[in-house]
Every structure is written in structure tokens, then in C-alpha cells.
Design a protein around this motif. Structure first.
Motif, PDB file in Angstrom:
ATOM      1  N   THR A 127       0.841  -1.193   0.000  1.00  0.00           N
ATOM      2  CA  THR A 127       0.000   0.000   0.000  1.00  0.00           C
ATOM      3  C   THR A 127       0.876   1.243   0.000  1.00  0.00           C
ATOM      4  O   THR A 127       1.760   1.385   0.831  1.00  0.00           O
ATOM      5  CB  THR A 127      -0.890   0.037   1.246  1.00  0.00           C
ATOM      6  N   LEU A 128       0.613   2.111  -0.977  1.00  0.00           N
ATOM      7  CA  LEU A 128       1.330   3.378  -1.032  1.00  0.00           C
ATOM      8  C   LEU A 128       0.344   4.480  -0.701  1.00  0.00           C
ATOM      9  O   LEU A 128      -0.743   4.526  -1.260  1.00  0.00           O
ATOM     10  CB  LEU A 128       1.888   3.585  -2.448  1.00  0.00           C
ATOM     11  N   CYS A 129       0.730   5.348   0.220  1.00  0.00           N
ATOM     12  CA  CYS A 129      -0.141   6.481   0.512  1.00  0.00           C
ATOM     13  C   CYS A 129       0.376   7.725  -0.168  1.00  0.00           C
ATOM     14  O   CYS A 129       1.566   8.046  -0.063  1.00  0.00           O
ATOM     15  CB  CYS A 129      -0.194   6.734   2.016  1.00  0.00           C
ATOM     16  N   VAL A 161      -2.749   7.079   7.227  1.00  0.00           N
ATOM     17  CA  VAL A 161      -1.441   6.686   6.702  1.00  0.00           C
ATOM     18  C   VAL A 161      -0.781   5.698   7.652  1.00  0.00           C
ATOM     19  O   VAL A 161      -0.325   4.622   7.245  1.00  0.00           O
ATOM     20  CB  VAL A 161      -0.545   7.928   6.506  1.00  0.00           C
ATOM     21  N   CYS A 201      -0.595   2.159   5.539  1.00  0.00           N
ATOM     22  CA  CYS A 201       0.383   2.186   4.450  1.00  0.00           C
ATOM     23  C   CYS A 201       1.629   1.363   4.721  1.00  0.00           C
ATOM     24  O   CYS A 201       2.010   1.099   5.853  1.00  0.00           O
ATOM     25  CB  CYS A 201       0.782   3.611   4.159  1.00  0.00           C
ATOM     26  N   ASP A 202       2.277   0.959   3.613  1.00  0.00           N
ATOM     27  CA  ASP A 202       3.616   0.399   3.676  1.00  0.00           C
ATOM     28  C   ASP A 202       4.614   1.466   3.256  1.00  0.00           C
ATOM     29  O   ASP A 202       5.669   1.606   3.829  1.00  0.00           O
ATOM     30  CB  ASP A 202       3.727  -0.798   2.731  1.00  0.00           C
ATOM     31  N   VAL A 204       5.024   5.698   1.844  1.00  0.00           N
ATOM     32  CA  VAL A 204       4.371   6.996   1.873  1.00  0.00           C
ATOM     33  C   VAL A 204       5.040   7.924   0.865  1.00  0.00           C
ATOM     34  O   VAL A 204       6.273   7.961   0.779  1.00  0.00           O
ATOM     35  CB  VAL A 204       4.472   7.656   3.265  1.00  0.00           C
ATOM     36  N   ARG A 231       7.042   3.426   5.750  1.00  0.00           N
ATOM     37  CA  ARG A 231       6.343   4.057   6.860  1.00  0.00           C
ATOM     38  C   ARG A 231       7.300   4.494   7.967  1.00  0.00           C
ATOM     39  O   ARG A 231       7.188   5.573   8.524  1.00  0.00           O
ATOM     40  CB  ARG A 231       5.300   3.073   7.412  1.00  0.00           C
TER      41      ARG A 231
END
Lengths: 328, 309
Positions: free
Chosen positions: A38-40, A219, A223-224, A226, A240
Motif C-alpha cells: 500500500t502506497l499512501c 497513513v 500504508c507500507d 508513503v 512508513r
């Protein structure tokens, strides 16, 4: 190319041409999305987060927007060069999107079951009956009760509607899910439920996710990686741990400074001074310089490069020039 | 839904009662002597007085209103024409089909043409296509009916000989008048469709539909148009109602035996009973069209549907 990378955005720049001038929404944007991660994308309103998402989906408004340069590589295929037909087969099946406001993102004159069935019929189901059956399953999975699936959006609450939005996005089990502030329009208790649901389904479907948000709590939760965006560029990128414990860019530091800390007594929050720059004026030098406490003469003259200050942690700030292992 | 329709039909009763009273009162206070029309200027005062007594014209306002309502409700009788002596009901019945057919065909023509023009220009706003469509719409609205009717007649009847120029009877007779009447409505509907579509086409759910990978044409029709329909239905309904009242100029140009021409002739001939009956019939039709429009709203928009039940 890294086998583990599913989506790569390279040097993406786009602008909007309006009667009042040209708006430089996204400037030289780069990031990669790893499979299953997961990208935020974090940033203020107007930082270009949604424009980036729409560019990836190929649903930027025409003819106002124009992609100036860059590539969006889905497993090596440049989506910006893909044909209309190819994009139609990508959208909804390989990449899908959840929109910000569930009150307006569902078609008010279609039954929710039909809206979910529509995407299934386009990519997965062989017949209408099969699509309807699969739609029902997905809707049950996101927690819509069976006796309500043939209702219309106006009969649903905001949280329920966002569940429908999630069902639509996940119906064809895409490889990438773009969630554009999926919880911003919901109240806090519902936010938690929807986030929980998304996390659960993401794991189940083994998707990669781009989460667009300005909520640092989200976030931290999901997330993984950012990417902090400011004025159309990513100013800091890392995992993160990098961002939360070792933020380097003055803007990122400023963002964290804005969060109230309940453990200490605080009279006032510390806002970042100034306003986001007018996106119709392309500033010389660093876009953040006018608001930056550390800005030097040079910051107003020279556009900073992207400096990797530790493996996987990139900062776009002149302070770190020379500290990086490799200048990109 | 059925309950809603029944309720609306019931609500028509007071409306009709109001219309009857107003129309009757207007005719009552209009100066002029009907017996003069019936018997002619050469008649003697005694003859006219006898006829007045006979027709009940000497009775008081409430007595006459009561008689009128009684005859209308229990005998479906609107009285006899002062000029022809024919029952008004029969006269209107003879004229209604031409007007009604023409109205239906015109509104169908107007809706189809208008929506196509409107959608095309909304999908490609501020382009040449948009400008051409909207110019066409403007021309359609601005062109006077009698002139356009003559032009059409000149081309299709005189030059090409495809369609009859005047008269009424076959489907061929309807086409030219229907196009003449429908053109201006098409222009209005085109502009309405365009603005309504432009509002809808930037809605979030349109992006949702695109994000599903749906084809653009289906996005526009299924997701866009259906949401843009309400104002279009309203406009089309109003146009249809107006057409049912008769298109005097067009009926005159094409020599069609329609309601509009009947009304104008009756007004100028002081044929009070026919005017009275005609206005009443037009009012009823207008109310029915309004009901139809409300039913179509419910069909087009489930939010309206749930507010009805």
C-alpha cells in the motif's frame, strides 16, 4: 525491471488549461508501487493527488487536461500510450478506483446491484444473470444485506454507499486499487469500519493499493510506503518507518507538527505558515521555499533534485544535496 | 404508484371545477348578444326576446351556471353552437383527432431531434459540433411557423411532390404540419438537454462509470442522459400541452381541421358555447399531460418515485 513492481509512474507532468490560465497540477512525479503493498499519497488539497490518480486511470477531464510528459507503466506497459479500447479493458479489471464522496459517486437512478453488475458484465461475467449473481456475492461480502441490494443509492447511508463503491471497485478483483480519500466524507466511526473492510479485502484479494489521503492517522494505519506530495511533486518518499520516525523534508516535518499531541498540554497547534502556492504560477526554485523555515537564497533559485538519504528514503530538498548515494 | 395516480386524478376535479366557473363567468360577462348572431341583424326584438327566453339567457348567473354544470356532468352536453346549431361536443370531437395526432407526432419529432442535438453538443462542448447544433436549435426556435410551413410546402409538395400540401386524412397529411410545429420545440428541448447534460456530465458518478471501463457512449446514455432527463421531460410536457391547445397558424397554413383553428374562428364569430367547451377540453388535456409528466418523472428518477409512495 523489478519483478515485484506492478506500477511505475515516471516523470509524470500534467496541466489543466482553463480560461484563467494554465494550472500545473502534477510536476515530474515518480513513484513505484510494489505488488501487494500500500502506497499512501499524502498532501494538502490541490497537491495533485487526485490528478495523479485520474491520470493513472486515464479519466482526466477532456479537453481541459493535458499530459505533458511521463509514463505510467503497468507491468511494463505504458498506459498513457494505450488505446482507448485497451484502457477500457484495464479500467475496472486491472486497476479500479474508489472515489471520495459516496454521496455523489453512485448513479442515483440505478439500483446498486445493477451498478455492481455493470462492471462485472464488462470484464468478468459471461451473461447478465451471472453478473447479477456475482454482484450479489460481492455486495454481501462488503456487508450489504441481501434484502437491500436492489435498492437505490438514496436509500443508503454514506457508509453503506461507500461499501457499494468498494464492492464496485473490487468486483473484478483488480491488481491495483486506487482509493481517493475513501473515508473523508464519512463520519469517524464509519471511517474506521470502512478502513477495516478495505484492509481486510486488500489482504484477501492480494491487491496493491494507492491510498490518497490527507489524514496521517490513516497513513499510519494502512500504508507500507508513503509519498508526501506538495504542489504537484513528491517531496518525500519512503516506507512508513522513514516517514514517521525520520521525516526529513521541512514540509513533512511541518505536517506532523500540525497533529495535536494529546500527551502534552498544548495551547495551540503549529500550522505551516502561508498557503499552498498558486498552481497556475510555476515558481522558480523549490515550490515550498516561501513557507519553509530553513529556506536559503539558493532555494528560491534552484529546483531541488531527488536525493536518496538512506536506502529507499528520498527527499526533494536542497539541504540534502550531496548526502545521497545517487542523484536522480 | 397507482395510489398516486388515483390521487392525482381526484385532484383534477377541483381544478376542473375552477376552470368551469372561470370560463363560464368570462363568457357570462362578455358583452354581445348571441341571439343577434343566431337570428341575424334583420330579426325583430320580439323574435330575439323569445329566443333569449328559450335559451335561458334571461336566467340569473347561478341558474345558468347550474344548468351548464348539470348538462355537462350528467349528459356530457356542452350546449349547441350559436353559429352552426350543432352540438359543441360533436364539433370538438370532430376537430380533436387532427390536433391530437399532430401534437403526438410533433412532440415525438421534437424530443428525438432535440435530444440528439442536445446530447451531441453537451458531449463535445464549445466545439464546432456544439456550435452547429446550437445554431440549428436557435434557428428552429426563431423561425416563424407560418413561414416555415410555407417553405416546407414549397419543397416537399410543390417541388418534390412527396407530400400533400394541405388537408387532413392520411398519415402523409400529418408530416409537414408536425415538423412545422415540432421544430421550435426541438430547439427548446435541444437547449434544455444540453444544459442539463452539461451539469450531469461532470458528476462524480460519470467518472465512476468510466472507471469501470464502460464505453463512452454508454456512459453518456445510461449514466448521463438518464440523470439529465427530468428538465427535458418538463419542457417536452409543456410543449406537448401547448400543442394540444392547437397550433392556430400551422393549422391555418395547412388547412387542417384542428382545435386551434376552431377556437380562433369561434372567438371571432362570438360562438360563445364553442369557446367555452373548447377551453374546457384543452384544460382537461393540459391536466392529463401534467399527470403524464409526473408519472414520467417517477419512471426516470427513483428518488421521485419514493417520494410518491
Amino acid at each position: 525491471m523489478d519483478q515485484n513492481v506492478i506500477l511505475e509512474v515516471k516523470n509524470l507532468s500534467l496541466n489543466y488549461v482553463t480560461d484563467d490560465g494554465t494550472v500545473y497540477a502534477v510536476n515530474d512525479l515518480n513513484f513505484v508501487l510494489h505488488k501487494g503493498s500500500t502506497l499512501c499519497l499524502v498532501g494538502e488539497t490541490g497537491a495533485g493527488k487526485t490528478s495523479t490518480a485520474k491520470a493513472i486511470m486515464g479519466i482526466l477531464p477532456h479537453p481541459q487536461s493535458k499530459i505533458l510528459s511521463g509514463e505510467v507503466l503497468l507491468e511494463g506497459e505504458d498506459l498513457l500510450k494505450a488505446s482507448k479500447k485497451r484502457m477500457q479493458s484495464v479500467r475496472g479489471s486491472k486497476i479500479s478506483m474508489i472515489f471520495q464522496d459516496p454521496m455523489t459517486s453512485l448513479n442515483p437512478v440505478m439500483r446498486v446491484s445493477d451498478q455492481v453488475a455493470e462492471v462485472l458484465r464488462l470484464h468478468k461475467a459471461k451473461s447478465r444473470i451471472e453478473a447479477a449473481k456475482m454482484a450479489k456475492e460481492v455486495l454481501l461480502q462488503v456487508g450489504i444485506k441481501e434484502d437491500r441490494i436492489t435498492e437505490y443509492p438514496h436509500q443508503f447511508s454514506g457508509g453503506m454507499r461507500q461499501r457499494v463503491g468498494i464492492a464496485m471497485a473490487l468486483a473484478c478483483s483488480p491488481e491495483i486499487l486506487i482509493a481517493d480519500e475513501p473515508t473523508t466524507a464519512l463520519d469517524v466511526t464509519i471511517q474506521a469500519q470502512v478502513l477495516e473492510l478495505m484492509k481486510e479485502l486488500k489482504k484477501q484479494y492480494e491487491m496493491a493499493m494507492i491510498m490518497i489521503t490527507h489524514d496521517l492517522g490513516i497513513v499510519a494505519d494502512v500504508c507500507d510506503y508513503v509519498a508526501v506530495m506538495y504542489a504537484g511533486s513528491i517531496v518525500e518518499y519512503g516506507d512508513r518507518r522513514h516517514i514517521f520516525t525520520n521525516a526529513k523534508h521541512p514540509y513533512t516535518i511541518g505536517l506532523f507538527g500540525c497533529i495535536p499531541d494529546l500527551s502534552i498540554e498544548q495551547e495551540e497547534l503549529i500550522p505551516i505558515k502561508g498557503m499552498t502556492p498558486d498552481p497556475s504560477k510555476k515558481p522558480k526554485g523549490c515550490a515550498f521555499a516561501p513557507r519553509c523555515a530553513y529556506a536559503t537564497e539558493q532555494c528560491f533559485q534552484e529546483t531541488p533534485g531527488n536525493y536518496e538519504i538512506e536506502p529507499g528514503h528520498w527527499v526533494r530538498c536542497l539541504q540534502f544535496r550531496g548526502e545521497d548515494t545517487e542523484n536522480v | 404508484m397507482l395510489k398516486f395516480i388515483a390521487k392525482r386524478l381526484l385532484m383534477m376535479i377541483p381544478v376542473m371545477a375552477g376552470v368551469i366557473v372561470i370560463v363560464f363567468s368570462m363568457m357570462y360577462i362578455t358583452p354581445g348578444d348571441p341571439t343577434m348572431i343566431i337570428l341575424g341583424e334583420t330579426s325583430t326584438e320580439e323574435e330575439r326576446e323569445a329566443l333569449r327566453e328559450d335559451l335561458g339567457l334571461n336566467d340569473g348567473y347561478f341558474k345558468r351556471l347550474g344548468d351548464f354544470c348539470y348538462n355537462l356532468i350528467f349528459k356530457l352536453d356542452l350546449g349547441d353552437s350559436y353559429v352552426t346549431g350543432q352540438p359543441v361536443m360533436d364539433t370538438i370531437k370532430a376537430r380533436l383527432p387532427a390536433t391530437a395526432t399532430m401534437a403526438v407526432v410533433s412532440v415525438a419529432f421534437a424530443v428525438i431531434l432535440g435530444m440528439i442535438l442536445g446530447i451531441v453538443s453537451a458531449v463535445k462542448p464549445y466545439t464546432l459540433l456544439d456550435n452547429v447544433s446550437m445554431t440549428l436549435a436557435l434557428v428552429g426556435v426563431s423561425m416563424p411557423n407560418f413561414w416555415q410551413g410555407l417553405l416546407l410546402m414549397l419543397l416537399f409538395s410543390v417541388k418534390l411532390g412527396w407530400l400533400p400540401a394541405t388537408g387532413y386524412g392520411t398519415w402523409k397529411h400529418i408530416i409537414l404540419p408536425a415538423i412545422t410545429v415540432g421544430t421550435s420545440s426541438a430547439g427548446i428541448i435541444a437547449r434544455m438537454t444540453r444544459s442539463s447534460m452539461l451539469e450531469v456530465i461532470n458528476a462524480d458518478y460519470i467518472n465512476t462509470a468510466r472507471a469501470k471501463g464502460q464505453k463512452e457512449i454508454i456512459v453518456v446514455i445510461r449514466h448521463g442522459l438518464r440523470n439529465a432527463l427530468i428538465p427535458v421531460i418538463t419542457t417536452a410536457g409543456l410543449q406537448f400541452g401547448a400543442m394540444l391547445g392547437g397550433a392556430v397558424l400551422t393549422e391555418t397554413v395547412f388547412a387542417m381541421p384542428g382545435l386551434g383553428k376552431l377556437m380562433v374562428d369561434s372567438v371571432s364569430g362570438r360562438d360563445y358555447t364553442v369557446v367555452q367547451g373548447g377551453v374546457l377540453v384543452i384544460a382537461i388535456m393540459f391536466s392529463l399531460v401534467n399527470l403524464l409528466v409526473d408519472i414520467l418523472y417517477a419512471y426516470a428518477d427513483p428518488r421521485v418515485r419514493s417520494s410518491y409512495s
